[in-house]
Write a protein that holds these residues in place. Structure first.
Motif, PDB file in Angstrom:
ATOM      1  N   THR A 195       0.829  -1.209   0.000  1.00 51.58           N
ATOM      2  CA  THR A 195       0.000   0.000   0.000  1.00 51.58           C
ATOM      3  C   THR A 195       0.863   1.258   0.000  1.00 51.58           C
ATOM      4  OG1 THR A 195      -1.762  -1.152   1.191  1.00 51.58           O
ATOM      5  CG2 THR A 195      -1.806   1.255   1.233  1.00 51.58           C
ATOM      6  N   ARG A 196       1.906   1.250   0.827  1.00 50.67           N
ATOM      7  CA  ARG A 196       2.768   2.428   0.964  1.00 50.67           C
ATOM      8  C   ARG A 196       3.466   2.763  -0.352  1.00 50.67           C
ATOM      9  NH1 ARG A 196       7.981   2.572   1.671  1.00 50.67           N
ATOM     10  NH2 ARG A 196       8.064   0.370   2.312  1.00 50.67           N
ATOM     11  N   ILE A 197       4.052   1.768  -1.028  1.00 50.26           N
ATOM     12  CA  ILE A 197       4.786   2.066  -2.264  1.00 50.26           C
ATOM     13  C   ILE A 197       3.833   2.444  -3.400  1.00 50.26           C
ATOM     14  CG2 ILE A 197       6.754   0.639  -1.623  1.00 50.26           C
ATOM     15  CD1 ILE A 197       5.708  -1.529  -3.497  1.00 50.26           C
ATOM     16  N   SER A 198       2.600   1.934  -3.340  1.00 51.55           N
ATOM     17  CA  SER A 198       1.626   2.332  -4.372  1.00 51.55           C
ATOM     18  C   SER A 198       1.276   3.806  -4.230  1.00 51.55           C
ATOM     19  CB  SER A 198       0.365   1.475  -4.267  1.00 51.55           C
ATOM     20  OG  SER A 198      -0.419   1.819  -3.135  1.00 51.55           O
ATOM     21  N   GLN A 199       1.271   4.296  -2.989  1.00 51.24           N
ATOM     22  CA  GLN A 199       0.944   5.694  -2.735  1.00 51.24           C
ATOM     23  C   GLN A 199       2.138   6.613  -2.966  1.00 51.24           C
ATOM     24  OE1 GLN A 199      -0.428   5.342   1.308  1.00 51.24           O
ATOM     25  NE2 GLN A 199      -2.521   4.773   0.708  1.00 51.24           N
ATOM     26  N   SER A 200       3.351   6.118  -2.673  1.00 51.89           N
ATOM     27  CA  SER A 200       4.528   6.982  -2.738  1.00 51.89           C
ATOM     28  C   SER A 200       5.122   7.068  -4.141  1.00 51.89           C
ATOM     29  CB  SER A 200       5.601   6.482  -1.764  1.00 51.89           C
ATOM     30  OG  SER A 200       6.043   5.179  -2.128  1.00 51.89           O
ATOM     31  N   ARG A 201       5.088   5.979  -4.897  1.00 55.27           N
ATOM     32  CA  ARG A 201       5.686   6.024  -6.233  1.00 55.27           C
ATOM     33  C   ARG A 201       4.902   5.243  -7.284  1.00 55.27           C
ATOM     34  NH1 ARG A 201       9.315   2.048  -3.768  1.00 55.27           N
ATOM     35  NH2 ARG A 201       9.683   0.290  -5.200  1.00 55.27           N
ATOM     36  N   GLY A 202       3.661   4.922  -6.979  1.00 57.98           N
ATOM     37  CA  GLY A 202       2.829   4.203  -7.933  1.00 57.98           C
ATOM     38  C   GLY A 202       2.108   5.132  -8.890  1.00 57.98           C
ATOM     39  N   LYS A 203       1.780   4.601 -10.053  1.00 58.01           N
ATOM     40  CA  LYS A 203       1.038   5.355 -11.055  1.00 58.01           C
ATOM     41  C   LYS A 203       0.025   4.419 -11.711  1.00 58.01           C
ATOM     42  CE  LYS A 203       1.565   8.302 -15.139  1.00 58.01           C
ATOM     43  NZ  LYS A 203       2.531   8.884 -16.115  1.00 58.01           N
ATOM     44  N   GLN A 204      -1.243   4.807 -11.653  1.00 63.57           N
ATOM     45  CA  GLN A 204      -2.265   3.966 -12.262  1.00 63.57           C
ATOM     46  C   GLN A 204      -2.099   3.936 -13.768  1.00 63.57           C
ATOM     47  OE1 GLN A 204      -6.339   4.258 -10.790  1.00 63.57           O
ATOM     48  NE2 GLN A 204      -7.106   3.893 -12.868  1.00 63.57           N
ATOM     49  N   PHE A 205      -2.203   2.720 -14.317  1.00 68.75           N
ATOM     50  CA  PHE A 205      -2.048   2.537 -15.758  1.00 68.75           C
ATOM     51  C   PHE A 205      -3.333   2.965 -16.468  1.00 68.75           C
ATOM     52  CE2 PHE A 205      -1.028  -0.550 -19.405  1.00 68.75           C
ATOM     53  CZ  PHE A 205      -0.099   0.311 -19.951  1.00 68.75           C
ATOM     54  N   THR A 206      -3.291   2.945 -17.768  1.00 68.50           N
ATOM     55  CA  THR A 206      -4.429   3.380 -18.582  1.00 68.50           C
ATOM     56  C   THR A 206      -5.709   2.614 -18.247  1.00 68.50           C
ATOM     57  OG1 THR A 206      -5.251   3.522 -20.857  1.00 68.50           O
ATOM     58  CG2 THR A 206      -3.703   1.772 -20.367  1.00 68.50           C
ATOM     59  N   ASP A 207      -6.832   3.288 -18.376  1.00 69.65           N
ATOM     60  CA  ASP A 207      -8.120   2.699 -18.023  1.00 69.65           C
ATOM     61  C   ASP A 207      -8.524   1.542 -18.923  1.00 69.65           C
ATOM     62  OD1 ASP A 207      -8.410   4.495 -15.961  1.00 69.65           O
ATOM     63  OD2 ASP A 207      -9.591   5.923 -17.136  1.00 69.65           O
ATOM     64  N   TRP A 208      -7.974   1.457 -20.130  1.00 70.50           N
ATOM     65  CA  TRP A 208      -8.429   0.415 -21.057  1.00 70.50           C
ATOM     66  C   TRP A 208      -7.701  -0.909 -20.865  1.00 70.50           C
ATOM     67  CZ3 TRP A 208      -4.143  -0.988 -23.637  1.00 70.50           C
ATOM     68  CH2 TRP A 208      -3.177  -0.002 -23.934  1.00 70.50           C
ATOM     69  N   ALA A 209      -6.713  -0.948 -19.996  1.00 73.40           N
ATOM     70  CA  ALA A 209      -5.990  -2.198 -19.746  1.00 73.40           C
ATOM     71  C   ALA A 209      -6.534  -2.858 -18.477  1.00 73.40           C
ATOM     72  CB  ALA A 209      -4.502  -1.926 -19.600  1.00 73.40           C
ATOM     73  N   VAL A 210      -6.912  -4.125 -18.573  1.00 73.38           N
ATOM     74  CA  VAL A 210      -7.485  -4.856 -17.447  1.00 73.38           C
ATOM     75  C   VAL A 210      -6.502  -5.931 -17.008  1.00 73.38           C
ATOM     76  CG1 VAL A 210      -9.410  -6.273 -16.657  1.00 73.38           C
ATOM     77  CG2 VAL A 210      -9.811  -4.428 -18.303  1.00 73.38           C
ATOM     78  N   ASP A 211      -6.253  -6.032 -15.704  1.00 73.17           N
ATOM     79  CA  ASP A 211      -5.234  -6.952 -15.207  1.00 73.17           C
ATOM     80  C   ASP A 211      -5.774  -8.115 -14.395  1.00 73.17           C
ATOM     81  OD1 ASP A 211      -2.142  -5.956 -15.486  1.00 73.17           O
ATOM     82  OD2 ASP A 211      -3.575  -4.326 -15.687  1.00 73.17           O
ATOM     83  N   PHE A 212      -7.045  -8.075 -14.060  1.00 68.27           N
ATOM     84  CA  PHE A 212      -7.639  -9.252 -13.415  1.00 68.27           C
ATOM     85  C   PHE A 212      -9.109  -9.347 -13.790  1.00 68.27           C
ATOM     86  CE2 PHE A 212      -7.893  -5.822 -10.241  1.00 68.27           C
ATOM     87  CZ  PHE A 212      -9.231  -5.855  -9.867  1.00 68.27           C
ATOM     88  N   PHE A 213      -9.565 -10.588 -13.865  1.00 67.42           N
ATOM     89  CA  PHE A 213     -10.958 -10.881 -14.200  1.00 67.42           C
ATOM     90  C   PHE A 213     -11.499 -11.829 -13.140  1.00 67.42           C
ATOM     91  CE2 PHE A 213      -8.530 -10.224 -18.029  1.00 67.42           C
ATOM     92  CZ  PHE A 213      -9.292  -9.332 -18.771  1.00 67.42           C
ATOM     93  N   ILE A 214     -12.489 -11.385 -12.391  1.00 69.98           N
ATOM     94  CA  ILE A 214     -13.102 -12.204 -11.348  1.00 69.98           C
ATOM     95  C   ILE A 214     -14.529 -12.509 -11.780  1.00 69.98           C
ATOM     96  CG2 ILE A 214     -13.732 -12.351  -8.908  1.00 69.98           C
ATOM     97  CD1 ILE A 214     -11.570 -10.268  -8.321  1.00 69.98           C
ATOM     98  N   THR A 215     -14.883 -13.779 -11.832  1.00 65.03           N
ATOM     99  CA  THR A 215     -16.218 -14.144 -12.302  1.00 65.03           C
ATOM    100  C   THR A 215     -16.893 -15.101 -11.325  1.00 65.03           C
ATOM    101  OG1 THR A 215     -15.505 -16.081 -13.591  1.00 65.03           O
ATOM    102  CG2 THR A 215     -15.458 -13.939 -14.695  1.00 65.03           C
ATOM    103  N   SER A 216     -18.216 -15.093 -11.392  1.00 64.22           N
ATOM    104  CA  SER A 216     -19.008 -16.046 -10.626  1.00 64.22           C
ATOM    105  C   SER A 216     -18.974 -17.396 -11.332  1.00 64.22           C
ATOM    106  CB  SER A 216     -20.450 -15.549 -10.518  1.00 64.22           C
ATOM    107  OG  SER A 216     -20.995 -15.359 -11.813  1.00 64.22           O
ATOM    108  N   PRO A 217     -19.284 -18.485 -10.617  1.00 65.14           N
ATOM    109  CA  PRO A 217     -19.300 -19.809 -11.261  1.00 65.14           C
ATOM    110  C   PRO A 217     -20.265 -19.895 -12.433  1.00 65.14           C
ATOM    111  CG  PRO A 217     -19.300 -20.031  -8.876  1.00 65.14           C
ATOM    112  CD  PRO A 217     -19.509 -18.572  -9.166  1.00 65.14           C
ATOM    113  N   SER A 218     -21.288 -19.050 -12.447  1.00 68.63           N
ATOM    114  CA  SER A 218     -22.287 -19.097 -13.519  1.00 68.63           C
ATOM    115  C   SER A 218     -21.838 -18.398 -14.795  1.00 68.63           C
ATOM    116  CB  SER A 218     -23.599 -18.457 -13.036  1.00 68.63           C
ATOM    117  OG  SER A 218     -23.414 -17.073 -12.756  1.00 68.63           O
ATOM    118  N   PHE A 219     -20.693 -17.728 -14.765  1.00 67.46           N
ATOM    119  CA  PHE A 219     -20.239 -17.027 -15.962  1.00 67.46           C
ATOM    120  C   PHE A 219     -20.025 -18.044 -17.085  1.00 67.46           C
ATOM    121  CE2 PHE A 219     -17.449 -14.811 -18.861  1.00 67.46           C
ATOM    122  CZ  PHE A 219     -17.897 -13.508 -18.808  1.00 67.46           C
ATOM    123  N   PRO A 220     -20.617 -17.827 -18.274  1.00 69.51           N
ATOM    124  CA  PRO A 220     -20.593 -18.834 -19.338  1.00 69.51           C
ATOM    125  C   PRO A 220     -19.287 -18.856 -20.140  1.00 69.51           C
ATOM    126  CG  PRO A 220     -21.868 -16.945 -20.069  1.00 69.51           C
ATOM    127  CD  PRO A 220     -21.451 -16.666 -18.640  1.00 69.51           C
TER     128      PRO A 220
END
Length: 253
Positions: free
Chosen positions: A153-178
């Protein structure tokens, strides 16, 4: 609370979290930190690495993380996303399932967000759920920095930079996702992340952007942010999805 209930078998673990990577000496520290970080969420989160490489299997065994074989690949050996979801669901029964890039570190915000989602209301699960998020880039995360949630958390606040909004790095789905209906897109190549979000919204699934509630720290190395753009088959997913859309339109007509 969740931990005690999971250990007493009165509730399911929150998440099966899986990834994959090739043996790469330049990313040994990155992947080692990922294993340590993901293992720290057990038993709320079940970490899994898909691989057919003995060296990666050995790393997982040392870290106490399950290694499963890659059952389906395409585009010169790149894992097909839908089959990893299928095999993860066959491996463990949890409330949710997630693919994440292999260089992403999480904090307790992952647990808190998912627990709140599951406990708040059942309306989210009346339809398939897709929860996604963007990463925060942090250069050269050290072993000490990556070992504890507070330091991440600390390093994300001190020297982190959020990447572009169009790039997705994780996908979490329910078991029903087809996932069986999803084209055989591969990871590490362009296009599949945006298409999954677009198609899920088109199908009126419950799509949630968790960027502001789940901290996902990308361990940025010399390879940079656009590794998938430098390969001869960089457009594999684009070409596949074009064919799928064309076939769909023909059938619809």
């Amino acid at each position: 609370m969740f931990k005690s209930r999971i250990l007493s078998n009165s509730t399911l673990p929150l998440l099966t979290l899986f990834t994959t990577w090739n043996d790469n000496p330049d990313k040994y520290i990155v992947h080692n930190l990922t294993l340590i970080n993901w293992r720290s969420f057990f038993p709320s989160v079940i970490p899994v690495v898909f691989t057919n490489e003995s060296s990666v299997i050995n790393e997982c065994n040392k870290a106490g993380v399950t290694a499963l074989p890659l059952s389906n690949v395409a585009a010169d050996g790149i894992p097909v996303l839908k089959y990893m979801f299928r095999d993860a669901m066959n491996h463990s029964k949890t409330s949710l399932y997630a693919f994440s890039n292999s260089d992403i570190l999480y904090t307790d915000t992952l647990i808190r967000t998912l627990a709140q989602l599951i406990n708040s209301t059942t309306r989210y699960f009346s339809r398939p759920v897709l929860l996604v998020g963007c990463r925060t880039n942090v250069d050269n995360v050290t072993l000490e920095e990556g070992l504890h949630w507070e330091n991440i958390t600390r390093i994300s606040q001190s020297r982190g930079k959020q990447f572009t909004d169009w790039a997705v790095d994780f996908f979490i789905t329910s078991p029903s996702f087809p996932w069986n209906e999803v084209p055989e897109v591969v990871i590490r190549r362009l296009g599949y992340d945006n298409w999954l979000v677009y198609n899920s919204r088109k199908m009126k699934y419950n799509v949630i952007d968790a960027t502001k509630t789940i901290l996902a720290v990308h361990q940025k190395t010399l390879a940079g942010n656009n590794e998938g753009r430098n390969h001869s088959n960089r457009d594999y997913n684009f070409n596949l999805l074009k064919k799928c859309i064309k076939v769909y339109n023909i059938k619809k007509v």
